[in-house]
Write an enzyme that holds these catalytic residues in place. Structure first.
Site, mmCIF file in Angstrom:
data_model
loop_
_atom_site.group_PDB
_atom_site.id
_atom_site.type_symbol
_atom_site.label_atom_id
_atom_site.label_comp_id
_atom_site.label_asym_id
_atom_site.label_seq_id
_atom_site.Cartn_x
_atom_site.Cartn_y
_atom_site.Cartn_z
ATOM 1 N N PRO A 193 36.175 -49.781 48.728
ATOM 2 C CG PRO A 193 35.359 -48.227 50.258
ATOM 3 C CD PRO A 193 34.943 -49.380 49.413
ATOM 4 C CG HIS A 194 41.324 -50.878 47.931
ATOM 5 N ND1 HIS A 194 40.251 -51.124 47.109
ATOM 6 C CD2 HIS A 194 42.362 -50.631 47.106
ATOM 7 C CE1 HIS A 194 40.625 -51.046 45.844
ATOM 8 N NE2 HIS A 194 41.905 -50.741 45.821
ATOM 9 C CB VAL A 195 43.158 -46.604 52.575
ATOM 10 C CG1 VAL A 195 44.328 -45.736 53.012
ATOM 11 C CG2 VAL A 195 42.059 -45.753 51.977
#
Length: 792
Positions: free
Chosen positions: A66-68
């Site tokens: 997951p990446h933000v």
């Protein structure tokens, strides 16, 4: 920054007992906020789920990334979590995940996010790294595994690779680079050299040359979106598949290349930058919105530049005629009143000769002198002074190209470069302007002799242009398919001569047929506007247009309204200069221009009048909306509309409708299609008589229209949010800055030892804390009420 520097002991966890994807996201988010890696847990979590909604970040082999990329991130980092038990992450291979890497960056370094994803993906494809991570007990071991020197790829000369390919995914991040790494690894395992081009967020890397493709034994196109540069593969056998297939079955794709069911030969492929990708197919015809927007976006420079320069010509003529005391002649009555029939023809009585000379007078450029006074036709405004005439002429050229360019690029979007000529011709034929419907015997009357009567002026306009562009696309598609089997030696002649010539002839026949019925449709639209003008109902038209500009902030409904406005500036909606609607039609452009400014300005107004109903982040972001709104950039409201999809569009529609009403009531016209408040000097108010007062009041009411609409929207939006916050229906995603502001004041008063001031501020803080507690109770009650309704 090296990959290992993004890992930290405080946010690395081993054998963690969590049982779902949501639990992992909640756990990591709360930890990151506690350890000061992020400022706003809710905003961060929303960003995580938004990315997951675009496509799972589970890359397979038990790994999820997951990446933000979000401003709420204080410090770029990677949170690592080795789970005790595997959980479902909707991964590409359908397998549960136990290795979670949460990448977070704030966007200050544009390449940092992409580099972290690409580098991490490159390590994680290796089985030995995966095994080591599952055995790791400390963050130091993780850093060690992810900092080992990568094997240097063997760089061959041009055309020296056994396997070549392209990878591309919709987001252009993880799967693009992961698929490239896996194909490279599979090729190396089979003792083959490989070069894989990536078309990701960082642009095109390791670009394949013509020799690379020509000499390769295996060509694999692994993509989940259109690929740029497909024409390079014309005549070449390729496997056309997905990134997922390349990641998990890449070895089979290479080994069994010749027998793979997805193997095909690329023919007649068009480059993405040339209007298409892959083979010419009917699927592009279905993308009506995309095709229309492609045409509108290419048309805009002609409209904007042409309209503003044309408006400059009008402005110069206004200054020139006012400075020289010249009188405008706006009707036949004026023509007779000033005795101008006599000076031109010698006739003074009202007869046919006077009518004819008046018609000649309205079409002339410049002015005439009679009895010591200079007169000019109001219909020739913009051509009286030679300097003004120069600018008006240049602007008119830009405006004349508007419809042909629209049609050309709609067709271009469907079938590529071959559609440019066909679409442009369709637009020219649809626009008429004497090119094909002139008098019999003239060059411009080539079609008139085929028709039962003279249809001069009955053009189908932009409606015919759009229909013609689509039918032209079908013509090109049909001839391309019919000549598909031409040999290589004839392909150049086919594309340069045969297809264009046959398509042009077919287009002429088609436009001859459709211009008649669609001409009557356009005629009906013109008559409708004329009727509204005659009945003094143009305010209704303006309300509808301004309202449409506020519905989807730059979407298709907005673009339809704007297109109508731009056509009115070019006097392409009502072409009869004797019609009362001829000059009034530009009120439509004013309504579109003013209406499009309302949404961003209304949001900015609301954040100022109702500061407690907005987060500090939203208030800071809204500051740019003042400039965006003033410049007629409706899209400034879109980020706010995404977060508040109900209140903002509805309040904007109300504000836009009121703006349109002001434009219609005061009959404000404008001759520029863009520029926001900066083109306000080009406005007029037809409610008044006399050039000077028309110009002055036009500018005044233009600003009134925009201001009233923006304030109405801001007030409605503010009160609506206030009511929903008090009822617990709306929960702010972050602080509104009120308490923080009070605390800053308190600190200053304490520093000055102002005890009475401190007591007042403490009282306000206490009241605000009580207010927040009451809100939480109402929010919880509202949440339970919704849940009970859902259960029923």
């Amino acid at each position: 920054m090296e990959l290992k520097e993004l890992f930290h002991k405080k946010i690395a966890f081993f054998e963690t007992d969590l049982n779902s994807k949501d639990e992992v996201i909640d756990f990591l988010t709360s930890t990151l906020e506690k350890e000061k890696f992020i400022k706003d847990a809710k905003a961060f979590k929303d960003a995580v789920y938004k990315r997951e909604g675009e496509g799972s970040t589970g890359i397979g082999d038990g790994i999820a990334i997951p990446h933000v990329l979000n401003p709420t991130v204080n410090q770029s980092a990677i949170a690592f979590c080795k789970l005790k038990n595997k959980i479902d992450w909707q991964s590409l291979d359908g397998q549960p995940a136990d290795l979670i890497f949460m990448i977070m960056t704030n966007g200050k370094d544009g390449n940092e996010h992409l580099d972290a994803l690409a580098n991490l993906s490159g390590y994680l494809i290796k089985a030995e790294v995966q095994e080591g991570l599952r055995k790791a007990k400390s963050v130091d071991k993780v850093k060690e595994l992810l900092s080992q020197p990568k094997e240097k790829r063997e760089v061959k000369g041009d055309g020296g690779y056994d396997v070549v390919g392209i990878t591309a995914c919709p987001t252009g991040i993880a799967h693009t680079y992961l698929a490239a790494e896996k194909l490279q690894e599979y090729a190396n395992q089979l003792g083959m050299s490989a070069k894989i081009e990536t078309q990701g967020r960082r642009g095109v890397e390791d670009k394949l040359t013509a020799k690379d493709i020509e000499n390769a034994k295996v060509v694999i196109l692994a993509h989940d979106k259109a690929i740029n540069g497909m024409s390079r593969f014309n005549g070449k056998k390729v496997i056309d598949t997905t990134t997922k297939d390349a990641i998990y079955n890449g070895k089979d794709l290479i080994e069994k290349f010749d027998s793979n069911p997805k193997l095909k030969t690329i023919e007649n492929a068009k480059d993405e930058e040339d209007g298409g990708s892959g083979e010419l197919t009917l699927s592009q015809f279905k993308k009506v919105k995309d095709n229309l927007l492609a045409g509108v976006s290419r048309m805009l420079p002609f409209v904007v530049a042409g309209g503003i320069v044309l408006g400059l010509g009008f402005l110069l003529d206004y200054i020139y005629t006012a400075a020289n005391g010249m009188i405008a002649v706006a009707s036949l009555d004026d023509f007779e009143k000033y005795g101008l029939g006599n000076v031109i023809t010698g006739y003074t009585e009202k007869n046919e000769a006077v009518h004819l000379t008046y018609k000649a007078f309205t079409g002339m450029a410049g002015s005439i002198d009679y009895a010591g006074q200079t007169y000019y036709s109001s219909g020739s405004f913009g051509t009286i002074w030679q300097v003004a005439h120069f600018f008006s002429g240049v602007g008119k050229i830009g405006m004349e190209l508007m419809i042909p360019i629209l049609a050309a690029y709609v067709c271009y979007s469907i079938v590529g470069p071959q559609g440019l000529m066909v679409g442009a011709v369709a637009g020219l034929m649809a626009n008429g302007d004497g090119m094909v419907y002139g008098a019999i015997g003239s060059w411009s009357g080539a079609w008139t002799r085929f028709l039962p009567k003279d249809l001069s002026g009955l053009s189908s306009g932009f409606i015919g242009a759009l229909v013609g562009a689509y039918l032209g696309g079908l013509v090109v598609f049909g001839w391309t398919k019919a000549m598909k089997k031409f040999g290589k030696g004839l392909q150049g002649v086919r594309d340069i001569v045969f297809i264009p010539v046959l398509s042009l002839i077919c287009m002429a026949v088609i436009m001859l047929a459709i211009n008649i019925p669609l001409g009557y449709v356009m005629y009906g639209l013109q008559q409708g506007i004329t009727f509204m003008a005659e009945k003094n109902l143009m305010a209704i038209v303006c309300i509808i247009v301004a309202l449409m500009m506020c519905v989807d902030m730059g979407g298709p409904i907005n673009k339809i309204a704007y297109t109508l406005g731009t056509l009115s500036v070019g006097y392409a909606l009502v072409k009869d200069s004797s019609s009362p609607a001829y000059e009034m039609q530009t009120m439509i452009m004013t309504a579109a221009l003013c209406g499009g400014m309302v949404p961003p300005l209304g949001i900015a107004v609301s954040t100022v009048i109702f500061p407690r109903q907005w987060t500090q982040k939203a208030k800071d972001a809204a500051k740019t909306n003042w400039l965006m709104g003033a410049c007629f950039i409706s899209e400034g409201a879109i980020p706010f509309m995404i977060e508040d999809p109900k209140r903002i569009p509805v309040s904007a529609i109300v504000g836009g409708a009121i703006t349109g009403a002001v434009v219609g009531i005061f009959k404000i016209t404008i001759t520029a299609p863009h520029g926001g408040i900066f083109v306000s000097p080009l406005t007029n108010s037809l409610l008044f008589s006399g050039d000077a007062i028309q110009k002055a009041m036009g500018v005044v009411f233009f600003f009134v229209a925009v201001l009233v609409g923006a304030v109405v929207m801001g007030v409605i939006l503010g009160f609506w949010r206030l009511a929903d916050i008090r009822n617990g229906k709306l929960v702010l995603s972050g602080t509104n800055g009120v308490k923080e502001g009070l605390e800053v004041k308190l600190a200053k008063l304490n520093a000055k030892n102002n005890q009475s001031g401190v007591a007042k501020i403490n009282s306000k803080i206490q009241k605000y804390n009580e207010f927040e507690k009451a809100l939480l109770i109402k929010q919880e009650a509202h949440k339970k009420n919704i849940e009970s309704k859902v259960k029923k």
